[in-house]
Structures are given as C-alpha cells and as structure tokens.
Design an enzyme around this catalytic site. Structure first.
Site, PDB file in Angstrom:
ATOM      1  N   SER A  25       0.849  -1.186   0.000  1.00  0.00           N
ATOM      2  CA  SER A  25       0.000   0.000   0.000  1.00  0.00           C
ATOM      3  C   SER A  25       0.882   1.233   0.000  1.00  0.00           C
ATOM      4  O   SER A  25       1.970   1.233   0.573  1.00  0.00           O
ATOM      5  CB  SER A  25      -0.886  -0.017   1.242  1.00  0.00           C
ATOM      6  OG  SER A  25      -1.296   1.299   1.572  1.00  0.00           O
ATOM      7  N   LYS A  70       0.925  -3.221   5.048  1.00  0.00           N
ATOM      8  CA  LYS A  70       0.062  -3.980   4.131  1.00  0.00           C
ATOM      9  C   LYS A  70       0.809  -4.883   3.161  1.00  0.00           C
ATOM     10  O   LYS A  70       1.837  -4.521   2.619  1.00  0.00           O
ATOM     11  CB  LYS A  70      -0.761  -2.999   3.297  1.00  0.00           C
ATOM     12  CG  LYS A  70      -1.901  -2.404   4.070  1.00  0.00           C
ATOM     13  CD  LYS A  70      -3.087  -3.335   4.084  1.00  0.00           C
ATOM     14  CE  LYS A  70      -4.335  -2.534   4.408  1.00  0.00           C
ATOM     15  NZ  LYS A  70      -5.521  -3.336   4.254  1.00  0.00           N
ATOM     16  N   GLU A  89      -7.473 -10.853  -6.135  1.00  0.00           N
ATOM     17  CA  GLU A  89      -8.581  -9.890  -6.297  1.00  0.00           C
ATOM     18  C   GLU A  89      -8.794  -9.541  -7.771  1.00  0.00           C
ATOM     19  O   GLU A  89      -9.931  -9.426  -8.250  1.00  0.00           O
ATOM     20  CB  GLU A  89      -8.304  -8.624  -5.490  1.00  0.00           C
ATOM     21  CG  GLU A  89      -8.436  -8.869  -3.988  1.00  0.00           C
ATOM     22  CD  GLU A  89      -7.984  -7.684  -3.143  1.00  0.00           C
ATOM     23  OE1 GLU A  89      -7.644  -6.631  -3.707  1.00  0.00           O
ATOM     24  OE2 GLU A  89      -7.972  -7.832  -1.910  1.00  0.00           O
TER      25      GLU A  89
END
Ligand code: ARG
Length: 457
Positions: A277, A283, A290
């Site tokens: 991130s 992160k 996804e």
C-alpha cells in the site's frame, strides 16, 4: 484508404465511415491464420487447374514471404487497409504482380474470416487446455503434501466438519479437470472447415473442399455454406467454457483472499505475488487473487456481448459478426493471464498448517463425530444430537472445546461418555474415519491422488 472493392461506387467512402467499418486494428492478429488459409486455398486452386503451376508457386511463395517479413519486423502491418485480408492481398499483388489478383478466386472474405477465426480459436482452446493441465499439476503437488494437514471445512462460511488441505484442493482439481474436458469437447465440435463456402452459396469453381479441410487439420468441410459463414456457436461455447473457468478461479481467489486475511492467516502469499500500500506500510495485499476475481466480470461480459450480437441475425453473413473478434480476443487474453498468474501464485503460496489445524480444533468441527460416538454407544442419533448440542453450549460458556473438557463434566451431560471419547473426537480420527471414496480420510484421499497422477501422466 485501401480497400478491395469500389467498382460500383461513384463516391469515395466517407472517412468516418471507413474508420468505423475497418477492422484491421484488431483483426491484424489473425495474420498468421489468414496466410496459412490462403496458402492452402491457392494450392488447392493449383491442384484443380484453376491456377497454373507458376501462379500457384508465385502466390504461395509470396504469401510465405509476407508472413516471414512481418514476423522478422521487415514489414509492418499497414493499418490504413480495411482489414488484414485486404492488407495481405495488396502486399501480395504489389510483390508478385497479376498472379496476386487471382488468389481470391472462389473465395469470399466471409468464408476467409470464418476460417481465420476458427483456426485462431482452435489454438486458444488447445492453449487453455494446456494451461489448465499445469494448474492441475500444481494442485496435485499440494494434495500429495497435505493429506494430513487438517483444516476446518465450511458450510455457510461457518466451520462445519474437519477435513484436510488435500481434500479442499481436490475439489478444485475436479473443477479445473471438468474445464479441461469442456475444452476437449468444444474442439471436437468446432473442427469443421468453412473454407469454400464463399460469400454464402458456395462457388461455381470445382473447389476441393476435402483437400483444404484436411490440409488445415480439420475433420472435414462444413456441410452447409450459409451456416459455415455465419456460425459463431463455437465461439459462444468457448466463451461459456472460459466463463466457467473464471467462475472457478474466482471462487478459489475468494477463498485465498479470506485465508490470507488477518483473521484467518491460513496462507501467506509469496512476496512475488503480493503488492503493498502507498500509505499503510504494514500492508501486503492479495491483489492477484482480487484481480482474477474482478476480471471474471469482464469475461462474462464478453460472452454476453457475443450472445447479444448473434441474437436475431438473419442468415447468412452480417457485418455485426465483425464484433465477435474484440470480445473473443479480450476473453482469450484475460483467461490466459488469469490462469498463468493464479498458477504461479498457488505454486508459491505458503500454507500455515498449524494455524489451519488450530482453527479446525476450535469451532466444534468434531461435534458430528461426538454425536456419532454416542450412536456407537447405543444412543439414537436424534437424542445424541441433542446431548452434543448441550455439550457444545456448555463448552461455549466455559470457553473450551469438547476434546479439552474433563470426562467428569461430560458425564454430567450424559453418562454414555467414556474415556475413548477423546480419541473419537480427535482431528485425526474425525478425518481418517471418513473413508468412502471422495471423502477426506487419508486412505480414500491417497486413492484419489493416485487416480489424478495417473491421469496427468
Ligand atoms: N472484417 C470482416 C469481419 O470480421 C471480414 C468479413 C467482411 N465481409 C463482408 N462481407 N464485408 O467480419
């Protein structure tokens, strides 16, 4: 503007019309198939005495030269042509002169493009089958190593009964195996050659359609020339099968995303297959899973687009059909990338076996087995179900699990519990007693793995 027609026109095509109508921007990827088909067509014309031997040699040599030059970067595809067919014919005529103008004898762009697309799609079906084969190999590898990696099985995303990672992966093996079978099945039906159908009604030339079909690796010529130029069923079947592949990949992705979450921590996705991130330094995101899940929508969209294009088209060819290409190419490329990336991610993922087993212990996944234990002691199942229900409630209040509860406390709920209950509700017993074929018990699982390995050989 460079087009193959114009004799009956008195005005130039409007520029916007030309651009709107042109397909070279996307059908250029059919160049190899277009030339392959044209070479076989020319050879057949030669064999039938429609072209002289000299003309045939000039044409086939010229076509092979064009392909070679494009492949080696010596010839660029000129996108001012209407489509790839016009480009090839124009370059051929420029290079070999008048013989080039005879290539299109007994042929229409309608059967030509139907052929090109079928040849291209055939390769894609075969490639998808291969890529799925590699995914199956990765799956069976994980299965072999994890016949005693215990994990909870879920229904309603609630812990249900314990099983093993091998068993869970085996479910996906079955799905992707069916996907492969669908590819092989589509191949059988689509392998029919449209070349020789002409615009829609065949030709008056004595074409040898058996010969061209055979040379191009088809099972035979299409038996109806109208259907040959306007059939896109095979693309619809292929896009449907690709949509199902994506649905499977998407379900699998969803599980990996859940397993990768902080709450589950069943897996750790390899650094090479995760992203970070820009703001939150901690992160490590499951972006590949996804994206695969997200791209599923786009492949469904491609299928819907083509189904809708075909709906209500009168026989035979209509320009609407030019719209098959971008949708099909998009689906081909998307599914290829998704299988490749997903396979790479799966091959490098780390399964946190202790976490999985720990999770399987919690959540009363052995409650069914505790009830079955009581049945073994002569308690009717419905009664056993009630006893274990009360046992679970007691454990929840005490914040413990069935296997950790002292026997004395269990016996307060039912005196049918004895020392052997602990063995009966251990993860290993719960799983390994499930021995029927298809169940997660080790012996059953090993038989299935042997079948899978034999199949992959
Ligand atoms: N670009 C066209 C297509 O993809 C080629 C066939 C053109 N045929 C025609 N009658 N205009 O469908």
């Amino acid at each position: 503007m460079a087009q193959l027609w114009g004799g009956r026109f008195t005005k130039k095509t409007d520029e916007l019309v030309y651009a709107f109508n042109a397909s070279i921007g996307f059908d250029k990827r059919l160049l190899t198939q277009d030339i392959e088909g044209s070479i076989v067509h020319a050879r057949m014309l030669g064999r039938q005495g429609i072209l002289t031997q000299k003309e045939t040699e000039e044409i086939t040599g010229g076509l092979a030269g064009i392909l070679e030059d494009v492949e080696h970067g010596k010839l660029a595809i000129d996108e001012s042509f209407e489509d790839v067919h016009s480009f090839v014919e124009a370059v051929l005529t420029e290079r070999i002169g008048d013989a080039g103008k005879k290539l299109h004898t007994g042929r229409s762009r309608n059967d030509q493009v139907a052929l090109d697309m079928r040849l291209y799609a055939r390769l894609q079906v075969q490639q998808t089958d291969l890529l799925l084969g590699r995914l199956l190999e990765v799956l069976v590898g994980i299965m072999e190593e994890n016949t005693d990696t215990y994990m909870p099985g879920f229904t309603h995303l609630q812990k249900a009964q314990p099983l093993t990672l091998a068993h869970h992966m085996g479910a996906y093996f079955e799905m992707f195996h069916r996907d492969r079978l669908r590819m092989q099945d589509i191949l059988k039906r689509m392998n029919i050659c449209p070349l020789g159908a002409g615009a829609l009604a065949g030709t008056t030339y004595p074409l040898d359609r058996e010969y061209t079909a055979g040379e191009l690796g088809f099972d035979g010529p299409a038996l109806n020339s109208m259907d040959a130029v306007s059939d896109r069923d095979y693309l619809l079947e292929f896009l449907s099968a690709l949509s199902i592949v994506m649905m499977h990949l998407s379900r699998f992705s969803e599980e990996i995303i859940i397993w990768n979450s902080d709450e589950y921590r069943f897996v750790e996705i390899d650094d090479a297959y995760s992203t970070g991130s820009s703001i939150m330094p901690q992160k490590k995101n499951p972006d590949i899973a996804e994206l695969v899940r997200g791209k599923t929508g786009r492949v469904y969209g491609d299928l819907m687009a083509l189904l809708t294009v075909m709906k209500g088209l009168p026989l035979a060819y209509n320009k609407d059909m030019q719209e098959d290409k971008e949708a099909a190419f998009d689906a081909f490329d998307t599914v290829r990338d998704c299988i490749l990336l997903f396979t790479g991610m799966l091959a490098t993922i780390k399964f946190r076996k202790e976490r999985m087993a720990e999770s399987a212990m919690k959540g009363f996944t052995n409650a069914t087995d505790a009830a079955d234990y009581l049945v073994g002691k002569g308690v009717p199942f419905r009664e056993a179900h009630g006893i274990v229900g009360r046992l679970v409630l007691y454990c929840i209040e005490k914040n413990t699990s069935i296997d950790k509860l002292p026997l004395s406390e269990m016996r307060e709920i039912s005196d049918r519990f004895e020392e052997d209950i602990y063995d009966a509700v251990s993860l290993q017993t719960c799983v390994d007693k499930r021995l029927t074929i298809g169940a997660p018990g080790r012996e059953a699982m090993e038989k299935v793995i042997a079948i899978y390995k034999e199949y992959l050989k």
